[in-house]
Design a protein around this motif. Structure first.
Motif, PDB file in Angstrom:
ATOM      1  N   LYS A 158       0.779  -0.907   0.360  1.00 59.08           N
ATOM      2  CA  LYS A 158       0.060   0.342  -0.163  1.00 59.08           C
ATOM      3  C   LYS A 158       0.867   1.317   0.122  1.00 59.08           C
ATOM      4  N   ILE A 159       1.997   1.731   0.828  1.00 56.70           N
ATOM      5  CA  ILE A 159       2.475   2.342   0.653  1.00 56.70           C
ATOM      6  C   ILE A 159       3.252   2.529  -0.628  1.00 56.70           C
ATOM      7  N   THR A 160       3.830   1.022  -1.030  1.00 58.25           N
ATOM      8  CA  THR A 160       4.636   1.250  -2.911  1.00 58.25           C
ATOM      9  C   THR A 160       3.574   2.390  -3.586  1.00 58.25           C
ATOM     10  N   LYS A 161       2.499   1.919  -3.302  1.00 59.60           N
ATOM     11  CA  LYS A 161       1.325   2.568  -4.618  1.00 59.60           C
ATOM     12  C   LYS A 161       1.429   3.513  -4.309  1.00 59.60           C
ATOM     13  N   ASP A 162       0.919   4.934  -3.057  1.00 58.19           N
ATOM     14  CA  ASP A 162       1.410   6.040  -2.491  1.00 58.19           C
ATOM     15  C   ASP A 162       2.425   6.439  -3.607  1.00 58.19           C
ATOM     16  N   GLY A 163       3.540   5.870  -2.833  1.00 57.63           N
ATOM     17  CA  GLY A 163       4.347   6.454  -3.350  1.00 57.63           C
ATOM     18  C   GLY A 163       4.765   6.216  -4.892  1.00 57.63           C
ATOM     19  N   GLU A 164       4.322   5.880  -5.220  1.00 60.93           N
ATOM     20  CA  GLU A 164       4.920   5.823  -6.857  1.00 60.93           C
ATOM     21  C   GLU A 164       3.178   6.866  -7.630  1.00 60.93           C
ATOM     22  N   ASN A 168       3.474  10.539  -3.861  1.00 59.54           N
ATOM     23  CA  ASN A 168       4.509  10.673  -3.534  1.00 59.54           C
ATOM     24  C   ASN A 168       4.089  10.416  -2.173  1.00 59.54           C
ATOM     25  N   ARG A 169       3.746   9.441  -1.532  1.00 58.60           N
ATOM     26  CA  ARG A 169       3.251  10.094  -0.016  1.00 58.60           C
ATOM     27  C   ARG A 169       4.659   8.137   0.359  1.00 58.60           C
ATOM     28  N   PHE A 170       5.500   8.995   1.676  1.00 58.85           N
ATOM     29  CA  PHE A 170       6.009   7.796   1.720  1.00 58.85           C
ATOM     30  C   PHE A 170       6.049   7.410   3.267  1.00 58.85           C
TER      31      PHE A 170
END
Length: 96
Positions: free
Chosen positions: A12-18, A21-23
């Motif tokens: 979920k966090i990796t998808k938000d990063g892509e 731009n959330r980490f």
């Protein structure tokens, strides 16, 4: 690196990063949003737009096993979701 304990690497966090731009980071429980922002900017060289924090409590659990009851608990921690400026990214997999 006293404020940032470790990055969160989940699907979920990796998808938000892509996409957004959330980490995610696990941070010190006593750190505030300004300290988290400055620590991320210093550690990764990006511009932070927004910081959201969440406190997770310790959960207790009891397991019934063949040898009897086993009780335990998970650790309490603070999670920070950091949004960086458009066009910038944080690469956790590259060791520079």
């Amino acid at each position: 690196m006293g404020i940032i304990i470790k990055p969160i690497i989940t699907e979920k966090i990796t998808k938000d990063g892509e996409v957004f731009n959330r980490f995610g980071f696990i941070v010190d429980k006593k750190a505030n949003k300004i300290q988290i922002k400055l620590a991320v900017e210093a550690a990764y060289g990006v511009s932070v737009v927004e910081v959201n924090t969440m406190n997770y409590r310790a959960d207790r659990s009891v397991k019934y096993t063949k040898s009897g009851l086993i009780s335990g608990k998970t650790n309490a921690y603070k999670k920070a979701i950091v949004q960086v400026k458009e066009g910038e990214t944080i690469d956790f997999y590259n060791n520079i």
